[in-house]
Design a protein around this motif. Structure first.
Motif, PDB file in Angstrom:
ATOM      1  N   MET A 112      14.607  12.384 -17.491  1.00  0.00           N
ATOM      2  CA  MET A 112      15.888  12.600 -18.354  1.00  0.00           C
ATOM      3  C   MET A 112      15.031  12.503 -20.202  1.00  0.00           C
ATOM      4  SD  MET A 112      18.512  14.443 -16.749  1.00  0.00           S
ATOM      5  CE  MET A 112      18.843  15.230 -18.089  1.00  0.00           C
ATOM      6  N   ALA A 113      14.642  10.978 -19.848  1.00  0.00           N
ATOM      7  CA  ALA A 113      14.401  10.808 -20.922  1.00  0.00           C
ATOM      8  C   ALA A 113      12.813  11.133 -21.197  1.00  0.00           C
ATOM      9  CB  ALA A 113      14.764   9.296 -21.658  1.00  0.00           C
ATOM     10  N   PRO A 114      12.159  11.783 -21.751  1.00  0.00           N
ATOM     11  CA  PRO A 114      10.897  11.315 -22.108  1.00  0.00           C
ATOM     12  C   PRO A 114       9.839  10.407 -22.986  1.00  0.00           C
ATOM     13  CG  PRO A 114      12.064  13.526 -23.517  1.00  0.00           C
ATOM     14  CD  PRO A 114      12.715  12.933 -22.899  1.00  0.00           C
ATOM     15  N   GLY A 115       8.603  10.639 -22.378  1.00  0.00           N
ATOM     16  CA  GLY A 115       7.987   9.191 -22.412  1.00  0.00           C
ATOM     17  C   GLY A 115       8.078   8.389 -21.405  1.00  0.00           C
ATOM     18  N   GLU A 116       9.346   7.989 -20.734  1.00  0.00           N
ATOM     19  CA  GLU A 116       9.403   6.925 -19.851  1.00  0.00           C
ATOM     20  C   GLU A 116       8.196   7.150 -18.839  1.00  0.00           C
ATOM     21  OE1 GLU A 116      11.422   4.682 -20.070  1.00  0.00           O
ATOM     22  OE2 GLU A 116      11.902   5.357 -21.626  1.00  0.00           O
ATOM     23  N   ILE A 117       8.001   8.501 -18.401  1.00  0.00           N
ATOM     24  CA  ILE A 117       6.850   8.486 -17.607  1.00  0.00           C
ATOM     25  C   ILE A 117       5.696   9.401 -18.204  1.00  0.00           C
ATOM     26  CG2 ILE A 117       7.900   8.283 -15.312  1.00  0.00           C
ATOM     27  CD1 ILE A 117       7.832  11.625 -14.781  1.00  0.00           C
ATOM     28  N   ALA A 118       4.853  10.080 -17.025  1.00  0.00           N
ATOM     29  CA  ALA A 118       4.149  10.780 -18.146  1.00  0.00           C
ATOM     30  C   ALA A 118       4.467  12.423 -17.430  1.00  0.00           C
ATOM     31  CB  ALA A 118       2.106  10.689 -16.980  1.00  0.00           C
ATOM     32  N   GLN A 119       3.748  13.375 -18.343  1.00  0.00           N
ATOM     33  CA  GLN A 119       4.638  13.974 -18.491  1.00  0.00           C
ATOM     34  C   GLN A 119       3.914  15.186 -17.638  1.00  0.00           C
ATOM     35  OE1 GLN A 119       6.028  16.488 -22.014  1.00  0.00           O
ATOM     36  NE2 GLN A 119       6.377  15.033 -22.917  1.00  0.00           N
ATOM     37  N   GLY A 120       4.633  16.185 -16.269  1.00  0.00           N
ATOM     38  CA  GLY A 120       3.888  16.817 -16.590  1.00  0.00           C
ATOM     39  C   GLY A 120       4.814  16.703 -14.926  1.00  0.00           C
ATOM     40  N   LEU A 121       4.127  17.343 -13.247  1.00  0.00           N
ATOM     41  CA  LEU A 121       4.345  17.278 -12.184  1.00  0.00           C
ATOM     42  C   LEU A 121       3.988  15.534 -11.791  1.00  0.00           C
ATOM     43  CD1 LEU A 121       5.266  18.798  -9.564  1.00  0.00           C
ATOM     44  CD2 LEU A 121       2.620  19.398  -9.247  1.00  0.00           C
ATOM     45  N   SER A 122       4.548  15.102 -10.667  1.00  0.00           N
ATOM     46  CA  SER A 122       4.696  13.600 -10.111  1.00  0.00           C
ATOM     47  C   SER A 122       5.484  13.853  -8.808  1.00  0.00           C
ATOM     48  CB  SER A 122       4.841  12.961 -11.308  1.00  0.00           C
ATOM     49  OG  SER A 122       6.117  12.528 -10.739  1.00  0.00           O
ATOM     50  N   LEU A 123       4.366  12.712  -8.454  1.00  0.00           N
ATOM     51  CA  LEU A 123       5.245  11.953  -7.008  1.00  0.00           C
ATOM     52  C   LEU A 123       5.522  10.597  -6.495  1.00  0.00           C
ATOM     53  CD1 LEU A 123       2.072  13.606  -4.962  1.00  0.00           C
ATOM     54  CD2 LEU A 123       4.385  14.912  -4.389  1.00  0.00           C
ATOM     55  N   ARG A 124       6.851   9.979  -5.795  1.00  0.00           N
ATOM     56  CA  ARG A 124       7.101   9.090  -5.692  1.00  0.00           C
ATOM     57  C   ARG A 124       6.411   8.787  -4.277  1.00  0.00           C
ATOM     58  NH1 ARG A 124      10.983   7.477  -8.830  1.00  0.00           N
ATOM     59  NH2 ARG A 124      11.497   5.423  -8.000  1.00  0.00           N
ATOM     60  N   SER A 125       6.963   6.991  -4.191  1.00  0.00           N
ATOM     61  CA  SER A 125       6.251   6.467  -3.024  1.00  0.00           C
ATOM     62  C   SER A 125       6.718   7.085  -2.063  1.00  0.00           C
ATOM     63  CB  SER A 125       6.042   5.390  -3.037  1.00  0.00           C
ATOM     64  OG  SER A 125       5.148   4.924  -4.030  1.00  0.00           O
ATOM     65  N   PRO A 126       6.446   7.501  -0.655  1.00  0.00           N
ATOM     66  CA  PRO A 126       7.052   8.458   0.294  1.00  0.00           C
ATOM     67  C   PRO A 126       8.161   7.027   1.330  1.00  0.00           C
ATOM     68  CG  PRO A 126       4.594   9.141   0.508  1.00  0.00           C
ATOM     69  CD  PRO A 126       4.933   7.935  -0.376  1.00  0.00           C
ATOM     70  N   GLU A 127       9.180   7.336   1.897  1.00  0.00           N
ATOM     71  CA  GLU A 127       9.686   6.529   2.377  1.00  0.00           C
ATOM     72  C   GLU A 127       9.548   6.621   3.695  1.00  0.00           C
ATOM     73  OE1 GLU A 127      13.429   4.772   0.258  1.00  0.00           O
ATOM     74  OE2 GLU A 127      13.237   6.660  -0.517  1.00  0.00           O
ATOM     75  N   LEU A 128       9.800   5.953   4.766  1.00  0.00           N
ATOM     76  CA  LEU A 128       9.448   5.542   6.352  1.00  0.00           C
ATOM     77  C   LEU A 128      10.161   5.023   5.973  1.00  0.00           C
ATOM     78  CD1 LEU A 128       5.790   6.328   6.031  1.00  0.00           C
ATOM     79  CD2 LEU A 128       7.727   8.210   6.650  1.00  0.00           C
ATOM     80  N   VAL A 129      11.459   5.067   7.753  1.00  0.00           N
ATOM     81  CA  VAL A 129      12.104   4.192   8.282  1.00  0.00           C
ATOM     82  C   VAL A 129      12.077   4.470  10.065  1.00  0.00           C
ATOM     83  CG1 VAL A 129      14.600   3.901   9.011  1.00  0.00           C
ATOM     84  CG2 VAL A 129      13.880   4.423   6.326  1.00  0.00           C
ATOM     85  N   ALA A 130      11.825   3.634  10.805  1.00  0.00           N
ATOM     86  CA  ALA A 130      11.947   3.393  11.838  1.00  0.00           C
ATOM     87  C   ALA A 130      12.638   4.334  12.709  1.00  0.00           C
ATOM     88  CB  ALA A 130      10.810   1.921  12.468  1.00  0.00           C
ATOM     89  N   LEU A 131      12.860   4.750  13.762  1.00  0.00           N
ATOM     90  CA  LEU A 131      14.023   5.333  14.388  1.00  0.00           C
ATOM     91  C   LEU A 131      14.191   4.304  15.849  1.00  0.00           C
ATOM     92  CD1 LEU A 131      13.589   9.007  14.001  1.00  0.00           C
ATOM     93  CD2 LEU A 131      15.157   6.923  12.158  1.00  0.00           C
TER      94      LEU A 131
END
Length: 242
Positions: A112-131
């Motif tokens: 919501m706040a411009p300038g906090e991260i680089a503008q544009g498309l980005s990916l967050r670190s995937p999360e994996l949980v063992a079953l």
């Protein structure tokens, strides 16, 4: 004649009575002397021995009472320890909950706040949980965009798992591992972010090393971002992207 015989019988009876009394006296004297000798051997006199005998039940009662009090104190101590442990666990849970909330706030603030991260498309670190079953994992991947104006973004995401199988490098598309993905291209349609979740099963003998994510935006403007993430398993999902 009758009178003489009666006297003889009476005399014999008297002899028996006297002998019995004498034997009783001898036995009593022997018991008394033996007891005195035992007391003397222990260095005690009868009065002291009797006093000690009367004191033993009292001491036993005191011991029983003290043991009961000890059990009560130990139970209270154990309850105190359990209560303290419950408080510690509650504090740890609250701290963890606060940490996840703060992470979620940072995530939404970055959108919501411009300038906090680089503008544009980005990916967050995937999360994996063992079953529970070996080789099975739950996953969550978040694609996001940060811009001054959040227009509806359309595009697709490709996900591949890289690793080794029988000592050879292998790359497997997520669609071949997860029943929750229908094709190699996962459709994207969002303004702020999109969370992709599901479960995957690794082939037997396959050792994963990293995930390759490639997100492509087709509108409102073309963009593409590709990142490699290490295969890292965590205990639970965070609240980010929920």
């Amino acid at each position: 004649m009758v009178s003489v015989r009666d006297k003889q019988r009476r005399y014999r009876r008297l002899q028996v009575i006297v002998a019995t009394l004498a034997l009783a006296v001898v036995l009593l004297a022997g018991f008394y002397l033996g007891q005195r000798a035992a007391y003397s051997g222990m260095g005690l006199d009868p009065a002291t021995y009797q006093a000690l005998g009367e004191e033993v039940p009292v001491l036993r009662a005191d011991v029983a009472r003290l043991e009961g009090e000890l059990d009560v104190q130990e139970a209270r101590h154990e309850m105190d320890q359990q209560a303290l442990e419950l408080v510690r666990q509650e504090i740890a849970a609250q701290k963890e909950h606060i940490a996840t909330l703060e992470e979620g706030l940072r995530f939404y603030k970055s959108l919501m706040a411009p300038g906090e991260i680089a503008q544009g498309l980005s990916l967050r670190s995937p999360e994996l949980v063992a079953l529970e079953r070996e080789g099975q994992y739950a996953y969550r991947m978040v694609v996001q965009q940060e811009t001054l104006k959040h227009s509806l973004l359309k595009g697709y995401l490709r996900v591949e798992v890289e690793g080794q199988l029988d000592g050879e490098p292998v790359t497997i598309p997520l669609a071949e591992l997860s029943p929750d993905v229908d094709s190699d291209r996962i459709n994207l349609r969002f303004r702020y972010f999109q969370s992709i979740e599901g479960q995957l099963t690794l082939p037997e003998g396959f050792v994963p090393s990293q995930l390759r994510l490639a997100a492509t935006a087709t509108s409102p403007r073309k963009a593409e971002v590709t990142e490699l993430f290490l295969w890292q398993v965590q205990a639970r999902f965070t609240r980010v992207g929920k």
